[in-house]
Design an enzyme around this catalytic site. Structure first.
Site, PDB file in Angstrom:
ATOM      1  N   GLU A 467       0.827  -1.206   0.000  1.00 34.90           N
ATOM      2  CA  GLU A 467       0.000   0.000   0.000  1.00 34.90           C
ATOM      3  C   GLU A 467       0.864   1.260   0.000  1.00 34.90           C
ATOM      4  O   GLU A 467       0.513   2.258  -0.619  1.00 34.90           O
ATOM      5  CB  GLU A 467      -0.964   0.007   1.196  1.00 34.90           C
ATOM      6  CG  GLU A 467      -1.941  -1.158   1.239  1.00 34.90           C
ATOM      7  CD  GLU A 467      -2.691  -1.401  -0.067  1.00 34.90           C
ATOM      8  OE1 GLU A 467      -2.889  -0.445  -0.837  1.00 34.90           O
ATOM      9  OE2 GLU A 467      -3.056  -2.563  -0.334  1.00 34.90           O
ATOM     10  N   HIS A 470       1.760   2.057  -3.527  1.00 35.68           N
ATOM     11  CA  HIS A 470       0.697   2.823  -4.202  1.00 35.68           C
ATOM     12  C   HIS A 470       0.763   4.281  -3.756  1.00 35.68           C
ATOM     13  O   HIS A 470       0.631   5.205  -4.553  1.00 35.68           O
ATOM     14  CB  HIS A 470      -0.679   2.272  -3.826  1.00 35.68           C
ATOM     15  CG  HIS A 470      -1.072   1.021  -4.555  1.00 35.68           C
ATOM     16  ND1 HIS A 470      -1.042   0.923  -5.930  1.00 35.68           N
ATOM     17  CD2 HIS A 470      -1.526  -0.178  -4.103  1.00 35.68           C
ATOM     18  CE1 HIS A 470      -1.466  -0.297  -6.286  1.00 35.68           C
ATOM     19  NE2 HIS A 470      -1.751  -0.986  -5.198  1.00 35.68           N
ATOM     20  N   HIS A 473       3.522   6.257  -5.352  1.00 31.37           N
ATOM     21  CA  HIS A 473       3.167   6.557  -6.745  1.00 31.37           C
ATOM     22  C   HIS A 473       2.270   7.800  -6.793  1.00 31.37           C
ATOM     23  O   HIS A 473       2.429   8.673  -7.643  1.00 31.37           O
ATOM     24  CB  HIS A 473       2.430   5.352  -7.334  1.00 31.37           C
ATOM     25  CG  HIS A 473       2.419   5.293  -8.830  1.00 31.37           C
ATOM     26  ND1 HIS A 473       1.682   4.375  -9.528  1.00 31.37           N
ATOM     27  CD2 HIS A 473       3.052   6.031  -9.764  1.00 31.37           C
ATOM     28  CE1 HIS A 473       1.865   4.549 -10.830  1.00 31.37           C
ATOM     29  NE2 HIS A 473       2.697   5.552 -10.989  1.00 31.37           N
TER      30      HIS A 473
END
Ligand SMILES: [Zn+2]
Length: 682
Positions: A467, A470, A473
């Protein structure tokens, strides 16, 4: 304006948001957005940069309103909140559909793309315009009225058929169960599972045990029940759900429905100018053509099938040693589990003491500091929704570049699972100022008790890194155009790259001292445990790969080669695929495809390959670190600049190639899964 949801700010005002604010705020903002878009389309002769800026601004206001609501719905639910949320969902959908089908808006984008303005946009802005036009086209907006009508009919019918497909699977799943009085018949099944069966029986005022076809009831039976006849009965019922076979043959049968779904998808694809539905599906993905995907899957198959066969041979030999002469399909999970226990008796619970959550988080921050030169600093005095929530600034070279909320403990009224969601997206506010990205990171780990700190299993450690990947990103992006900034506009077969990539550090000998430390002794996770974990991770990886390839190839080939003139049935396509990649015989009655909701009812049609695709990308990206050092700063900087900072501003293949120096290669994934042990030197 006293409604806190109507004020834009760098962070949501969590302490003042009340359920009664939600619906009025949304109504007001949607009405005003509709009006503003209308006015804009009337006023603008030739849409320019300000046109794009206005649309972005209004979208962002909606995002700022909705993201905290959607988040609270997940992490601090209440009846009042749920009611408000449910009342708003259809309004949001309606608004989205309306904008997606606004012909004038489409014309404005088209005009802009054809004008000189387009050339003055930067790469990210151009990509956002390209994406918008692509999505308009895929929604059928450019079709002739008659075609448009047909398009609408097909979409509607497909939606209904998907629902009916799922309903049939659901009804078939609940339409069969096994009632057993004699506990002897269930020998081998863990006590906690048996209790579940008893509760299910009691709920129906039955004695003994009731076993349904729901996964939590079905799977443990297949893995642990010593009774082969019962496993066979359950397997038969499960794999024939919603079909022409099995105990409820013909009832809830999806056969015809599946044919109609394929035919309609084909027609839809042709209407939009594609040759088949596989091409339509790939229009929004990283993979470029069905042939490319098939080539990719076949290459994986070529390398893995021999290993899958070896896995199966080992299983057969193991079963033989226990006196079983032929392995049937319903024996495979059972003997696999026995073999796994014999080879790698390692429970996740044993690992917990080595992973106190505070140590893991601190270690994770050190990892990203060494890789990307960023610092995560906790900040207090920020409004949140619960005292457990932590808030951090991400700084680089002394400058705050992003912020995130970290909410890792399970509690009441919080949805299970782990996820990352965006709270604020990075975008340009003025010539000199950007809105900073903000993320919500949510997990459901065991909270501390009075005597023990919060301790994570290794699976949970991996989840946290995933997570956070993510999150990075989303947060490390340098793109200032919201539609393609962070994870926005990243195709879904590429979006798991940074997340799966980050997981790798949980398995590295060099990283383990950073993220582990026994909560009583401080001892780092011992090498022999890590080695055992790595071996267990790759148990039967050949067979697992073969299974995933079977699903992916079946999905892609079926959608790629379907045509009304092509008489091959769905079953034939599946049989052909199995012939090629399956390592053990599947019973003739098996109708797995009749319950394959991912592709017949979900969004994975001609997209199931994405799972493997993303794994290849992340494994191959990581292999550069294996070559250059897993904490190599220059390599980290390159990943940051070529992938993390770029968001959806460029085609992911171009980004990947820029980072890796070549197109993705399957070797790293095969090596990480233990399928190929030698390393190619080039
Ligand atoms: Zn993910």
């Amino acid at each position: 304006m006293s409604n806190p949801l109507l004020k834009t700010a760098s962070l949501p005002a969590f302490s003042s948001i009340q359920p009664e604010h939600i619906e009025p705020a949304l109504d007001q903002l949607l009405a005003s957005n509709r009006q503003r878009v209308d006015d804009l389309l009337k006023a603008e002769q030739t849409p320019g940069k300000s046109f794009l800026a206005s649309i972005e601004q209004w979208d962002d206001e909606l995002e700022q309103l909705w993201s905290p609501i959607s988040h609270l719905h997940g992490v601090k639910n209440s009846d009042a909140l749920r009611d408000a949320y449910n009342a708003c969902l259809p309004k949001l959908t309606e608004y989205g559909t309306e904008m997606g089908q606004n012909t004038q808006l489409y014309q404005a984008y088209k005009q802009l793309a054809d004008s000189d303005v387009y050339g003055q946009l930067n790469e990210a802005e151009q990509k956002s315009v390209d994406n918008a036009l692509r999505d308009f086209t895929l929604s059928g907006i450019a079709l002739k009225p008659e075609q448009q009508k047909r398009y609408g009919e097909i979409k509607k019918q497909l939606a209904e058929l998907s629902t009916q497909f799922s309903n049939n699977v659901l009804d078939a799943t609940h339409g069969w169960s096994k009632h057993i009085d004699d506990a002897e018949e269930l020998a081998g099944i863990p006590e906690s599972v048996l209790q579940g069966y008893q509760q299910a029986a009691a709920a129906k005022e039955l004695s003994g045990y009731l076993i349904s076809l729901d996964i939590p009831a079905y799977l443990p039976l297949m893995q642990y029940c010593e009774n082969s006849a019962l496993r066979q009965e359950m397997y038969t019922a499960y794999t024939t759900r919603a079909s022409d076979q099995g105990p409820n043959a013909g009832q809830w049968d999806n056969s015809e429905l599946m044919d109609t779904i394929l035919a309609l998808r084909y027609e839809l694809a042709l209407l939009l100018g594609f040759n088949n539905y596989a091409e339509r599906s790939l229009a929004t993905k990283m993979a470029e053509s069905p042939e490319q995907v098939e080539g990719f899957l076949n290459a994986l198959a070529e390398k893995s099938i021999a290993v899958a066969k070896q896995d199966y041979k080992e299983l057969e030999a193991f079963a033989n040693s226990l006196g079983v002469t032929t392995l049937s399909a319903w024996d495979i999970p059972f003997y696999s589990e026995k073999l796994r226990l014999q080879k790698y008796d390692l429970s996740q619970e044993e690992l917990r003491p080595y992973f106190p959550s505070a140590k893991v988080i601190e270690g994770m921050f050190t990892v990203v500091n060494r890789l990307f030169g960023i610092e995560c600093n906790e900040v207090s005095d920020v409004e949140t929704w619960h005292p457990d929530v932590r808030f951090y600034h991400i700084e680089r070279d002394g400058e705050v570049i992003a912020k995130f909320y970290l909410d890792i403990f399970a509690r009441e009224h919080k949805r299970g699972g782990a996820w990352m969601a965006d709270c604020r997206v990075r975008r340009q506010l003025s010539a000199t100022e950007q809105q900073l990205p903000v993320a919500f990171l949510t997990c459901n780990f065991t909270p501390p008790t009075e005597t023990t700190p919060s301790l994570l299993t290794h699976n949970e450690v991996t989840t946290l890194f995933h997570e956070f990947g993510h999150g990075l990103h989303h947060m490390l992006t340098e793109i200032n155009c919201a539609a393609v900034s962070g994870i926005n506009g990243v195709p879904w077969d590429a979006v798991e790259l940074p997340s799966q990539f980050m997981e790798n550090w949980c398995w590295q000998k060099e990283a383990i001292p950073l993220i582990s430390g026994h909560h009583q002794t401080g001892e780092v996770l011992p090498d022999n445990l890590l080695e055992k974990m790595l071996a267990a991770k790759n148990f039967q990886s050949g067979m697992m790969m073969a299974r995933q390839l079977e699903f992916s190839l079946f999905d892609m080939l079926m959608h790629h080669h379907y045509s009304p003139e092509n008489p091959r049935s769905i079953q034939t396509v599946l049989d052909e695929v199995r012939e090629k990649v399956s390592v053990y015989p599947v019973p003739e009655f098996n109708r797995f495809q009749h319950g394959f909701g991912h592709i017949f009812a979900g969004g994975y049609a001609a997209g199931y390959y994405s799972y493997k695709w993303a794994e290849v990308l992340s494994a191959d990206a990581f292999s550069r670190f294996e070559e250059e050092g897993i904490f190599n700063q220059a390599t980290g900087e390159s990943f940051l600049q070529e992938i993390l900072q770029r968001g959806g501003s460029k085609e992911p293949m171009a980004l990947f190639t820029a980072f890796r120096g070549r197109e993705p290669d399957i070797d790293a994934l095969l090596r990480h899964s233990g399928i190929v042990t030698t390393r190619k030197v080039a």
